[in-house]
Design a protein around this motif. Structure first.
Motif, mmCIF file in Angstrom:
data_model
loop_
_atom_site.group_PDB
_atom_site.id
_atom_site.type_symbol
_atom_site.label_atom_id
_atom_site.label_comp_id
_atom_site.label_asym_id
_atom_site.label_seq_id
_atom_site.Cartn_x
_atom_site.Cartn_y
_atom_site.Cartn_z
ATOM 1 N N ASP A 124 -2.351 -4.961 4.305
ATOM 2 C CA ASP A 124 -2.498 -3.393 4.115
ATOM 3 C C ASP A 124 -1.272 -2.725 3.481
ATOM 4 O OD1 ASP A 124 -4.816 -3.575 5.492
ATOM 5 O OD2 ASP A 124 -4.033 -2.885 7.451
ATOM 6 N N PHE A 125 -0.154 -3.354 3.754
ATOM 7 C CA PHE A 125 1.221 -2.655 3.278
ATOM 8 C C PHE A 125 1.124 -2.836 1.795
ATOM 9 C CE2 PHE A 125 5.907 -2.849 2.211
ATOM 10 C CZ PHE A 125 6.075 -1.535 2.841
ATOM 11 N N ILE A 126 0.738 -3.994 1.571
ATOM 12 C CA ILE A 126 0.571 -4.417 -0.213
ATOM 13 C C ILE A 126 -0.275 -3.382 -0.826
ATOM 14 C CG2 ILE A 126 0.286 -6.127 -1.979
ATOM 15 C CD1 ILE A 126 1.420 -8.106 0.042
ATOM 16 N N ILE A 127 -1.290 -3.242 -0.264
ATOM 17 C CA ILE A 127 -2.384 -2.429 -0.836
ATOM 18 C C ILE A 127 -1.678 -0.934 -0.880
ATOM 19 C CG2 ILE A 127 -4.668 -1.316 -0.263
ATOM 20 C CD1 ILE A 127 -5.457 -4.013 0.853
ATOM 21 N N THR A 128 -1.242 -0.487 0.129
ATOM 22 C CA THR A 128 -0.604 0.824 0.322
ATOM 23 C C THR A 128 0.489 0.914 -1.026
ATOM 24 O OG1 THR A 128 -1.071 1.031 2.564
ATOM 25 C CG2 THR A 128 0.599 2.414 1.656
ATOM 26 N N ILE A 129 1.312 0.009 -1.037
ATOM 27 C CA ILE A 129 2.532 0.291 -1.550
ATOM 28 C C ILE A 129 2.105 0.225 -3.306
ATOM 29 C CG2 ILE A 129 4.138 -0.086 -0.136
ATOM 30 C CD1 ILE A 129 4.669 -2.801 -1.725
ATOM 31 N N THR A 130 1.135 -0.583 -3.753
ATOM 32 C CA THR A 130 0.575 -0.784 -4.915
ATOM 33 C C THR A 130 -0.351 0.400 -5.331
ATOM 34 O OG1 THR A 130 -1.109 -2.022 -4.039
ATOM 35 C CG2 THR A 130 0.803 -3.256 -5.112
ATOM 36 N N GLY A 131 -0.728 1.090 -4.456
ATOM 37 C CA GLY A 131 -1.627 2.287 -4.886
ATOM 38 C C GLY A 131 -2.990 1.967 -5.634
ATOM 39 N N ILE A 132 -3.433 0.902 -5.054
ATOM 40 C CA ILE A 132 -4.746 0.228 -5.385
ATOM 41 C C ILE A 132 -5.864 1.371 -5.082
ATOM 42 C CG2 ILE A 132 -6.470 -1.516 -4.993
ATOM 43 C CD1 ILE A 132 -4.230 -3.367 -4.891
ATOM 44 N N ASN A 133 -5.828 1.655 -3.919
ATOM 45 C CA ASN A 133 -6.960 2.696 -3.470
ATOM 46 C C ASN A 133 -6.516 4.388 -3.974
ATOM 47 O OD1 ASN A 133 -8.370 0.588 -2.252
ATOM 48 N ND2 ASN A 133 -7.280 0.819 -0.240
ATOM 49 N N GLU A 134 -5.346 4.477 -4.565
ATOM 50 C CA GLU A 134 -5.121 6.008 -4.573
ATOM 51 C C GLU A 134 -4.267 5.909 -5.926
ATOM 52 O OE1 GLU A 134 -5.694 8.408 -2.707
ATOM 53 O OE2 GLU A 134 -6.165 7.754 -0.723
ATOM 54 N N ILE A 135 -5.183 5.096 -7.140
ATOM 55 C CA ILE A 135 -4.871 5.398 -8.310
ATOM 56 C C ILE A 135 -4.347 6.728 -9.061
ATOM 57 C CG2 ILE A 135 -5.434 4.675 -10.684
ATOM 58 C CD1 ILE A 135 -6.615 2.429 -9.618
ATOM 59 N N ARG A 136 -5.573 7.825 -8.810
ATOM 60 C CA ARG A 136 -5.353 8.993 -9.218
ATOM 61 C C ARG A 136 -4.264 9.809 -8.649
ATOM 62 N NH1 ARG A 136 -11.424 11.531 -9.547
ATOM 63 N NH2 ARG A 136 -12.357 10.151 -11.090
ATOM 64 N N LYS A 137 -4.006 9.803 -7.633
ATOM 65 C CA LYS A 137 -2.885 10.255 -6.945
ATOM 66 C C LYS A 137 -1.511 9.788 -7.269
ATOM 67 C CE LYS A 137 -5.087 12.543 -2.981
ATOM 68 N NZ LYS A 137 -5.252 12.489 -1.475
ATOM 69 N N SER A 138 -1.466 8.534 -7.593
ATOM 70 C CA SER A 138 -0.277 7.797 -7.901
ATOM 71 C C SER A 138 0.320 8.063 -9.531
ATOM 72 C CB SER A 138 -0.351 6.267 -8.023
ATOM 73 O OG SER A 138 -0.691 5.651 -6.762
ATOM 74 N N LEU A 139 -1.080 8.331 -10.176
ATOM 75 C CA LEU A 139 -0.835 8.843 -11.694
ATOM 76 C C LEU A 139 -0.184 10.168 -11.618
ATOM 77 C CD1 LEU A 139 -3.532 7.102 -13.446
ATOM 78 C CD2 LEU A 139 -1.063 6.862 -13.784
ATOM 79 N N LEU A 140 -1.129 11.142 -10.754
ATOM 80 C CA LEU A 140 -0.659 12.569 -10.846
ATOM 81 C C LEU A 140 0.862 12.763 -10.370
ATOM 82 C CD1 LEU A 140 -1.375 15.402 -10.793
ATOM 83 C CD2 LEU A 140 -2.412 15.215 -8.406
ATOM 84 N N TYR A 141 0.954 11.956 -9.346
ATOM 85 C CA TYR A 141 2.236 12.799 -8.708
ATOM 86 C C TYR A 141 3.647 11.804 -9.437
ATOM 87 C CZ TYR A 141 0.443 15.429 -5.408
ATOM 88 O OH TYR A 141 -0.617 16.587 -4.707
ATOM 89 N N SER A 142 3.299 10.837 -10.102
ATOM 90 C CA SER A 142 4.268 10.224 -11.068
ATOM 91 C C SER A 142 4.541 11.180 -12.193
ATOM 92 C CB SER A 142 3.736 8.843 -11.603
ATOM 93 O OG SER A 142 3.672 7.805 -10.560
ATOM 94 N N CYS A 143 3.707 11.990 -12.650
ATOM 95 C CA CYS A 143 3.712 12.976 -13.615
ATOM 96 C C CYS A 143 4.551 13.926 -13.143
ATOM 97 C CB CYS A 143 2.523 13.468 -14.260
ATOM 98 S SG CYS A 143 1.535 12.176 -15.259
ATOM 99 N N VAL A 144 4.307 14.487 -11.879
ATOM 100 C CA VAL A 144 4.621 15.561 -11.185
ATOM 101 C C VAL A 144 6.262 15.154 -10.939
ATOM 102 C CG1 VAL A 144 5.157 16.960 -8.877
ATOM 103 C CG2 VAL A 144 2.753 16.374 -9.969
#
Length: 262
Positions: A50-70
């Protein structure tokens, strides 16, 4: 709560010992302490999958991309906010040369190495410690505690470098640098929460900061000037100017999380 605090204490103690033992090592080698928060995690994480899934952002790709830009945009706004403050208060003057990249630390000169070191901190501080604290405390308390821990994490190397470099106002320099970390932790923590604790947004923010801030405002660690020259404890993004710019941002972050996390 105990596990959060034990984790933080272990990392802080190891870091202090590392700096003490390696007081004659190079700053670049000492900076390997940035990996310590992640190296301790196997002793504290309950569910590795679960921790690896969380930190890699597999289930939250859009939010990872959006907030990386932010995160990237926020770094430039904050740094140039410090520039505007410094100029308005006559704290800094622009340096007419092309050597400002010299202020970027050797271990951050390569962007990939810089990112990996930033991730070494962020996976521990923002992907583990922060959600652990938020499961117990309010956003204000959790962000403040994580910020204090992050500030203390920097104290040993700041003590060593201010002593070695014989910088003026060493105690004030150490204090404002630590305080800037406390306040900046609110924004990086906010980015981490918004991106669902994936490593990308907070690590990118940390990595970009470690390159942009010294290039523009210099290094409070090595007291090397960037594009602007002045007293580092005062003009740097990790100095007094940074503290003044981060404070209202920290308040906004807490205000937002108090509503969105209800």
């Amino acid at each position: 709560m105990a596990m959060c605090l034990i984790f933080a204490a272990c990392v802080l103690i190891l870091t202090a010992l590392w700096i003490y033992i390696g007081k004659d090592w190079s700053f670049s080698f000492l900076a390997n302490a940035m990996f310590f928060p992640t190296l301790f995690l196997p002793l504290f994480v309950d569910n590795y999958v679960d921790f690896i899934i969380t930190i890699t952002g597999i289930n939250e790709i859009r939010k990872s991309l959006l907030y990386s830009c932010v995160a990237i945009i926020a770094v430039y706004i904050l740094v140039y906010g410090c520039v505007a403050l410094n100029i308005s208060l006559s704290w800094a003057t622009k340096v007419d040369n092309t050597n400002q990249n010299n202020a970027i630390h050797e271990h951050n000169s390569d962007i990939m190495r810089g990112f990996l070191r930033a991730a070494g901190e962020e996976i521990g501080w923002r992907c583990y410690l922060l959600p652990c604290l938020l499961s117990i405390y309010s956003p204000l308390s959790a962000l403040l505690i994580s910020g204090i821990v992050w500030g203390l994490f920097h104290v040993p190397v700041m003590i060593l470098l201010t002593y070695k470099l014989k910088v003026p106002r060493p105690y004030l320099t150490i204090f404002v640098q630590s305080l800037s970390c406390v306040l900046m932790a609110f924004l990086i923590g906010w980015v981490a929460v918004k991106s669902k604790y994936s490593l990308w947004a907070c690590s990118i923010m940390h990595c970009v900061w470690n390159r942009v801030n010294p290039r523009i405002l210099g290094s409070i660690y090595t007291h090397t000037s960037g594009e602007y020259r002045g007293e580092q404890w005062k003009i740097n993004g990790e100095g007094l100017a940074g503290c003044l710019v981060f404070l209202p941002v920290a308040i906004l972050c807490v205000y937002d999380l108090n509503f969105t996390m209800l």
